[in-house]
Structure formats: C-alpha cells, structure tokens
Design a protein around this motif. Structure first.
Motif, PDB file in Angstrom:
ATOM      1  N   PRO A 198     -47.455 -41.852  24.509  1.00 48.92           N
ATOM      2  CA  PRO A 198     -47.263 -40.969  25.665  1.00 48.92           C
ATOM      3  C   PRO A 198     -47.191 -39.488  25.350  1.00 48.92           C
ATOM      4  N   HIS A 199     -47.132 -39.126  24.081  1.00 48.02           N
ATOM      5  CA  HIS A 199     -47.112 -37.706  23.732  1.00 48.02           C
ATOM      6  C   HIS A 199     -48.474 -37.186  23.280  1.00 48.02           C
TER       7      HIS A 199
ATOM      8  N   ASP B 262     -41.576 -41.434  26.328  1.00 45.06           N
ATOM      9  CA  ASP B 262     -42.363 -40.322  26.838  1.00 45.06           C
ATOM     10  C   ASP B 262     -41.468 -39.098  26.999  1.00 45.06           C
TER      11      ASP B 262
ATOM     12  N   ARG C  65     -50.689 -36.298  28.907  1.00 46.31           N
ATOM     13  CA  ARG C  65     -49.267 -36.137  29.159  1.00 46.31           C
ATOM     14  C   ARG C  65     -49.108 -34.870  29.984  1.00 46.31           C
TER      15      ARG C  65
END
Length: 978
Positions: free
Chosen positions: A611-612, A381, A616
């Motif tokens: 996670p991107h 992340d 986020r």
C-alpha cells in the motif's frame, strides 16, 4: 449552579444558549484563534485546547498501537451495514481509550472517505467503499453511526466525511479541475455525501484538494447550496492539510492569502488545517482579512459556532454527564474477534472450478505450496494504526494445516550487487540491540525504524550479502537483507538495513535500477525517495548525485586526467560519484516457486500490492496489470502444477488472465487478522460471501481517462459500462448454493414494496448477499443499465430460507431533469431485478409507475444555462465567477459542441443573447440543418468579464439545438426572446 457559574457551564441549558454565552465572552482575537486546526486554550474561561482531526479510517491511525481492521475498500466488500457499524463502535471506543492516555488523540475523527471508486487507477482506491453511491452511503452511514454512538445528546466521536467533492485523482490533485455536469453532480457525486448527512450521524465534511468546474473545493458554493440544506444541525467543515495556502500558492485562484482565507471562510470552511501546529499564519491572515473588510465578525462567529457545537456534543463541557468519558475499551477480546470477523467477511471468491475449499484438518489434508510476495506479509497503509497483533497468510495456513504440510517460497530474486571495483554490497549484521525484523510473538520490533542513524550503513567487501530484490512493478523495487531488514535511507543520506517495512509519507525504502549504457550489464541504483543515486564511500554506502546528468558527468570525469574536472564531477554536496553496479542474480524467484509447486497437491500464489508503493495518496497507478515479476511467478507455479489458485491481496482491482486458473480470490489488506481469515476461508471453515464493491475491468483499454468525471457520457462504472468486465460489480461466489423465488413488486403510496425469498439449497451454512437493482425500461434520457436500490447480507443454515422485504421510496426511480433543474420521476415501465450480482440476476419483474411526463425545454423567455447540456464533446465546465455559477469552455481553447434536446422555441424567435467571456465565436444550429445564428465574441478584460451579444435567430417549434463554441471563451448563458 452557583451565581458565579457562567451559563455556558450550565448543563441544564440547551447547547445553543450555552454556545451563545461562550461566544459572547470570547474576544475577537480568541475567536479567530479557534479557527486553526490547533485551537489554543482560553485559560481565563477554563476552555481547553482543541484539535480537529484524528485519522480513523479503519482503526485509530498514527497514534501508536491500535486494533487494525480491514481497509475501507475491504469493509465495502462485506456489504454488511451492521458489521461496519460495529467496527465504527470499536474504533471510536479505542479513540476514547487512547485519548484518556494521550491528549494528542482527538475526538473529531476524519473518517470515513466517501469518494466514489469511479476509477480503479485512483491512488486512494483503498480508502473508499464502492463505485456505487448507494452502497457507499449505506456503508458510510453505518460507520459514522458507530463512530458517533447512540446517545441523544453526546457523541462518542465526531466523524467528518472526506473529501468533498468529485475527487478521484492524485496526479496534480491540487490544480486539476473535475468537470461535473449537473446530472452527474446530483445523481452520483453528491448522493454519497447527501444520504449519509441526512442520516444524522455526521459532524461535518472535509473539502478535497481539487477544483470542481474550475473552482477550488475550499471555496465551493455547494457547501452552502447543498450540504447545509440537507440537515438542520450545524456541520463543521475542516480544510484538508495545506489546502488554504494552495488557493494562492499552487492554484493561483486568489492574489493574496487574506483574500483566499476570507473567501474560504465565507464559503463555509470553519477549521483551517495549515502549517502544522503553527497557527500564527492563519490567524494573521484572518485578522488581516477582517481589518481589510473582507470578513465580518458575523462570518467569524458562524464558523466558531460550528466548532463549539462539535465540542459541546463531545462532552467537553459536561465531563460528569458524558456517557463516554470513562470509556477504556482498547484491544479487547471483542475487538480482536471483530477484526477477524471483518477480515473473513471481506474476502471475495472470484472464481472456483472446484479447487476450493482445501479439505483437511490440522495435521492432515493436502500438501500446500504457499508462494508469492504477499504470502508472509501483513501490510499496513498510510491510515493504519500500529499492529499489536499480526497474522500473515502463511502463518494462518501453518496454524490451520500444520507447518509440516505447508511449503513456502516467497519467489523473490536473490541478488548481489557488484561494484566497479569488484567488491559487493554487504549488510552489517544486526547486533543484540537491534535484533531481527520481528520481536516476540511476531510483534514489530520498535528498534527497526526507517530513519535511524545509529545503525551501521552498508559497506562493501569481497563476498557481499545476498539481497532479496522485490520487484513491485513499474521499475520500483525494494531490497531486503537476509534477516528481514529493508534497505532504507535516513536524513544523513546513508543506506542502512533498518526498516521492517516500506512506509512513511515519503517512502525511503524504494529504489530503481537504471541501465548504464557505457558499462555492459551496469546499472545505477536510484533511491526513489530522494531522487539521488547510490554511491560507495569509504565511510559507507550512501546516496550521492542529484540527478542522472550529474551521474553522467561524474562518470565522464572518472577517466579524466584533469584533477579539477574530476573534483567537480564528484557530485553535489561533496559526495562520491554514483556507483555503477552489476546485478548478479544468484537465484531467480521462479526457481524456488517451481520447486515448491512441483511437489504440492495445491499451490496458492499470493500476489498484490504494497500500500505504500505504486498507488497510494499522492500517487495514482498507471495500469491494471499485475507487476511483471508477479505474473512470472504465477506462470511458473501454473506450469509446475495445474492445481494453482491465485489469491490477490490488494487495495485495488487488477486485470488478470485467469483462463487457466481453477480458483481466484481477492481481499483488501485485511488488517491484523488477515492471515487467519484467509486460512479459514481457504480451508472451508468459513464460506466466502464478500462481494466486489466496484467493477473489475478486463484491460486498461476499458478505462476512461483518469480526469474524465462524466460517468454518464464516459459510460463509466457498472451503471453505464457497456463492455464485458473481468468480474462485475457485486460479484462473489460461495461454497454454498442459493436459489431465489417469489418476487413481488407492488407500487404503493410513495413507495414500491419488493418481496422475495432466498433459499440455501446446499449442505453448507453460509452468508448470501441479496442484491436488488432497478432499471428504467424506455427512458427519455440515458439512464443506468441497472442501479443498486437495496441489499442485505443474510446467513442461512443448510436448507433454510428467508423472506426479504424492501420498501423503495419513489425517489429511487427519479433522475435529475437537467432541462428543468429538478428531480423527476418519469412515467413508464421499470424493471425490478434481484440476484447475486449486477450481472447474475435470478428474478425479474416489471412495474408501471406514474410520474411527470417529459416536457420540452422552455427556452423562450427562460433561456439555456450553458452547463445544462444533454451531451457535449470537447467541452469542460468552468467557474462562471469565483463565488458561484458555471460556464462552459472549449478544452484548451479549441472547438466544442453542446447539445440541448427538445428545445421549445415557441411560435417565433427573433433574438438570441449570448453571455460569454473571452474571444471567439458561438454558433447555434439545428441538427443536420441550417445555422440559426453565429455570434462573434469580442475579447474581454478577463475570464470573469462577461459581455452580451445579440443576433437574430429564426427558429420555431421544438427542435434539438447544437451550440458550437470556438476559441478561448466561457459561455455562461444563451437567452431567447420573441
């Protein structure tokens, strides 16, 4: 010490005296310069440069290779304070080791994040520990103790808590205001910070971007009124990046930057993170504020003192005495083992109808089909370090069971993109200098970096390249070449296969396919990072037009005979027109999943998030549902094989239909050892004992509005939620079984002693997380359905038992009495509940506690502060002034109602006084009864120009009071006099 050595260098003196001496030697200009994040050296005094801020949420971030531990929400899922403390120790040791090699690495670490996971759609869910303030503060305290170290004078690192205060939305995060009434403020949002600060291991806090009750957090009076009263030590307040400028530029709270910067400094901000490494703008603003009389030298000195206090604690001026100066522990066997232990302890078994564990040994046991987008991924992340080691679930299962017994199907659609000219997108092969997506031993290949411009861009040819189309939901997709390289766009606008993973502050690897009406089956390919469409040029594939309107204009011109019109339509910056692609699916992902599942004994479907992407920092989620493509893969696997387990690898809760699934697991992205950890739990080498740190709701309909911060009125989190969750707070199953017995709850002097026994009744050695909750039986105001009071993770051998004892201070049972502005223990019965989750209660007991009985609000002579309501509808709390205080306003200037319970009007009340700003009316009434007074509020010069209006009010004795507001006004206070 020689006579020439200044006192600030004398290690025999107390820090306070040394700081006094150093302050006296600094000029005003030098002191001001220290207030920027990048403080310059003061060479004439031998004082080095200093940088506040080193990200270290779950390992050292942004500074290259480092040990990567599970995401913060995963650490929260361990419910293990001791483990998290050890993780903090390891992280701070690596900070010190990296600092020895690179002076860009700072010892003032911006971690942990203690914002509560109130709303599961918050984009930064991965960064917090729990929705419960007690669990959050326990885990945060453990981590900060590990980061700080245990030396009485010197600190290993100086942790700063993020983000003060009531921050749970990324949508318009620098302009939205969190309306937080006093009970929520004291019982919920402040509590997570307070208990960690009071534990004494915190160097300071970072204010959040948002406003609270209409006032930016960077000028919050709560820094002075609350934070600095919790400890005698100096606390460093570091601004978030760019937030000082936001006070003028986006929030328009102040007219000038000098005024804004002065207000932030006076409120308590000590370090300004703004304009990157360029300190000149902040220095000029502070100097201008000083010259204009908006600041005093004493204000500047107070902030510099806090900065210097941290620097002295870090041993900067006592290198020979600093016990951590020679620390070089980095990527040690102990750190690797700890990363695996943390990853194992973070895994939560949500459901198991006997499918798990998978029995067998390497080379034996069931044939396993491993499918899904997260099966062969080890995701990072924004706050991760660079992986030195990596383990995907697939790799872990290969290692555990043998590659010959594990079949893999990622389940992505294989596609080709056909141009309007009949050619296909083609990916040039990687040459020997770029290699594949992975280097030796699975390490990330440093040659494959998004943003490279020396690799050849995509082209078109007659055959094209099969691309993996990975659909992350909400129309967002990534495209990957056969060798693992993701398509990415660099600054020059060309599309290349150049990234190992999607990533970066602005992700350059995500696209959208948008149907194009004028061409049957045609699509425009939009690059999300730039907002532009992909075109095909002679020199290669690149992004072209600025927006959809340009794309339409370009297409219209393609058939025009007017050369000038066609030239105009070729797009901004001279680019060719956006290409219209036909999407040809050469193999649907479901087909590969069905083939693998049909021949397996057990199917493991790995699903979750990147996670991107789609949730986020800067981006909230829009739904709890899994992406539609992942749901299709799950259905395909389940249809082909009923022995299908869902393994969610995600930073967030999801709402999944698990009725026909025999097993479900969840883990946050588990860092470098995630795959090994999952394989060991799936195989039964480790019994899972993670517990959910937040409620998993069954559907989006269960969620409040993202900006509704009233957890009490909105019935939010497990504390107040009255529906049926998908999985409750604290939930988590085991391969072992445990029994609870012998509950004793005994009130004593200032505390309640609770004792019970936990027994492992199985033949499996395992951890159990014993959870202790309390509940007011007959409260006079809304109280939590149950509230976590203590927890402990214990390991028990088969047949073993342990007696657990907790001493709960009576403050555990208190609530914030808004009628009298203080904490109060209400007398009466309280339930003590012990079990394995907030809903799996095994033992119950009831105790009677003495306390202060409820008393009516003494409104006569005391009046009512508008924000101290018991209930409200359509109202929001706003700032009474820019400096301090609260008022209440109708949402959008409409109508609102406030309810104040049990107001004591005395024997006779004749006058009501309303202090308000704006134009509208204020009406006071009894419930279902007469209107006591109606006051017309005249227009005032501005939102902070209050006027006082009097009116007769005929009320006596004790009644509930309803105050109705109409119009764009701010009500600060209502006074009553006899």
């Amino acid at each position: 010490m020689t006579a020439q050595t200044p006192p600030f260098r004398d290690s025999q003196l107390p820090f306070a005296k040394r700081i006094d001496d150093l302050l006296s030697r600094l000029t005003v200009a030098e002191r001001i310069a220290l207030l920027h994040q990048f403080a310059p050296a003061v060479e004439r005094l031998g004082v080095a440069a200093f940088r506040t801020g080193q990200e270290a949420l779950h390992g050292v971030a942004w500074m290259g290779p480092a040990t990567v531990f599970p995401q913060a929400v995963g650490l929260g899922a361990t419910w293990n304070d001791d483990l998290v403390r050890r993780v903090g120790e390891a992280v701070s040791a690596e900070v010190r080791a990296m600092r020895a090699r690179d002076d860009r690495v700072g010892l003032n670490v911006w971690a942990p994040t203690v914002n509560l996971l109130r709303h599961p759609l918050w984009g930064r869910n991965e960064e917090g520990y729990s929705e419960d303030p007690g669990l959050t503060s326990a885990i945060a305290t453990a981590y900060t103790r590990g980061l700080r170290g245990d030396h009485p004078a010197y600190w290993r690192t100086a942790p700063v808590l993020k983000h003060w205060l009531a921050h749970n939305n990324e949508t318009n995060r620098d302009t939205t205001s969190s309306s937080v009434r006093p009970r929520v403020l004291h019982e919920y949002d402040l509590r997570a910070f307070r208990e960690t600060v009071e534990a004494g291991a915190v160097a300071g806090v970072m204010p959040a971007y948002n406003l609270v009750n209409g006032r930016p957090n960077h000028v919050s009076p709560y820094l002075r009124e609350h934070l600095r009263t919790w400890t005698d030590q100096e606390l460093l307040v570091c601004s978030d990046a760019g937030a000082p400028s936001n006070l003028v530029d986006s929030e328009h709270y102040f007219d000038t930057h000098e005024e804004a910067t002065a207000a932030a400094l006076i409120a308590g901000v000590d370090s300004f993170t703004d304009h990157g490494t360029d300190s000149s703008k902040i220095v000029a603003r502070l100097q201008g504020a000083l010259e204009a009389g908006l600041l005093s030298e004493a204000d500047i000195d107070a902030a510099v003192r806090r900065q210097l206090t941290v620097r002295f604690r870090l041993g900067e001026f006592d290198a020979r005495l600093d016990p951590y100066a020679a620390l070089r522990d980095f990527d040690t066997p102990g750190h690797r083992a700890l990363a695996q232990e943390a990853a194992e302890q973070a895994i939560v078994l949500l459901k198991n109808d006997g499918l798990l564990p998978l029995t067998g040994s390497p080379g034996g046991g069931p044939r396993v089909a491993v499918v899904g987008l997260l099966a062969d991924e080890c995701k990072l992340d924004w706050y991760s370090g660079t992986l030195i080691h990596r383990s995907t679930p697939l790799e872990g299962l290969y290692e555990r069971f043998g590659a010959e017994r594990v079949d893999f199907a990622e389940g992505v659609d294989r596609v080709r993109l056909k141009t309007s000219a009949g050619t296909y997108l083609s990916v040039p092969p990687a040459d020997d200098t770029t290699g594949g997506a992975r280097g030796a031993e699975g390490a990330l290949d440093p040659a494959l970096l998004a943003g490279r411009t020396d690799l050849p861009p995509l082209t078109t040819d007659a055959t094209g390249t099969d691309l993996a189309l990975i659909d992350w939901g909400e129309g967002v997709l990534t495209l990957r070449a056969p060798d693992g390289r993701y398509l990415s766009v660099a600054d020059d606008g060309y599309v290349r296969a150049s990234a190992d993973q999607p990533g970066g502050w602005v992700v350059q690897e995500t696209f959208r396919l948008e149907p194009h009406d004028s061409h049957a089956g045609g699509h425009l390919l939009k690059h999300v990072g730039t907002g532009r469409y992909v075109s095909v040029a002679a020199e290669g594939v690149k992004v072209a037009a600025e927006n959809a309107e340009e794309a339409e204009g370009a297409e219209d011109a393609e058939g025009a005979e007017d050369a000038e019109g066609a030239e105009d339509a070729e797009g901004a910056e001279g680019a060719e027109a956006p290409e219209i692609f036909e999407l040809i699916v050469t193999e649907p992902g479901e087909d590969a999943v069905t083939r693998a599942a049909a021949t397996a004994d057990v199917v493991l479907v790995f699903a979750g998030n990147d996670p991107h992407i789609n949730g986020r920092e800067t981006e909230d989620r829009t739904t709890l549902r899994l992406p539609a493509h992942q749901e299709r893969l799950l259905r395909a696997a389940r249809a082909a094989n009923p022995n299908t387990a869902l393994v969610l690898v995600s930073a967030y809760p999801y709402a999944v239909d698990h009725a026909n699934l025999p097993a479900v697991l969840w883990t946050a992205h588990g860092g470098q050892a995630a795959g090994t950890a999952l394989a060991r739990v799936l195989a039964g080498d480790v019994s899972p004992a993670g517990r959910l740190p937040q409620t998993w709701y069954a559907s989006d309909a269960d969620l409040p509005d993202l900006l509704d911060y009233d957890v009490i009125g909105g019935r939010q989190t497990y504390l107040y939620f009255e529906g049926t969750p998908l999985f409750p707070f604290g939930h988590g199953l085991s391969y072992a079984s445990f029994a609870y017995s012998g509950l004793e709850a005994v009130p004593g002097e200032g505390k309640v002693k609770v004792t019970f026994t936990v027994i492992n009744t199985s033949e499996v050695a395992a951890d159990e997380v014993a959870q202790l909750y309390t509940r007011a039986v007959n409260p006079s105001v809304p109280r939590p359905r149950r509230e976590l009071a203590a927890h402990r993770r214990v390991r028990l051998a088969p047949g073993a038992s342990t007696e657990l004892t907790f001493e709960l201070p009576l403050s555990t049972f208190e609530f914030w009495d808004v009628a009298h502005g203080r904490w109060r223990l209400e007398p009466g019965a309280y339930d003590v509940l012990v079990g394995a989750s907030s809903e799996d209660i095994r033992l119950r007991g009831t105790i009677e506690l003495d306390g202060a009985p409820a008393a009516p609000r003494p409104v006569l002579g005391h009046g009512l502060n508008a924000a101290d309501f018991d209930e409200q509808s359509r109202a929001e709390i706003v700032d009474r002034t820019k400096v301090s205080g609260d008022a209440v306003a109708p949402v959008d200037g409409g109508e609102a109602e406030l309810v104040f319970r049990r107001c004591d009007f005395g024997p006779a009340t004749t006058t009501v006084t309303v202090v308000a700003a704006g134009e509208g009316s204020v009406e006071l009434a009894l419930p279902d009864g007469p209107v006591l007074a109606r006051l017309e509020i005249p227009a005032t010069a501005g939102p902070y120009d209050y006027t006082t209006v009097d009116a007769p009010c005929h009320a006596a004795e004790v009644h509930d009071l309803h105050i109705r507001l109409r119009g764009p006004l701010r009500l600060a206070r209502v006074g009553f006099s006899g």
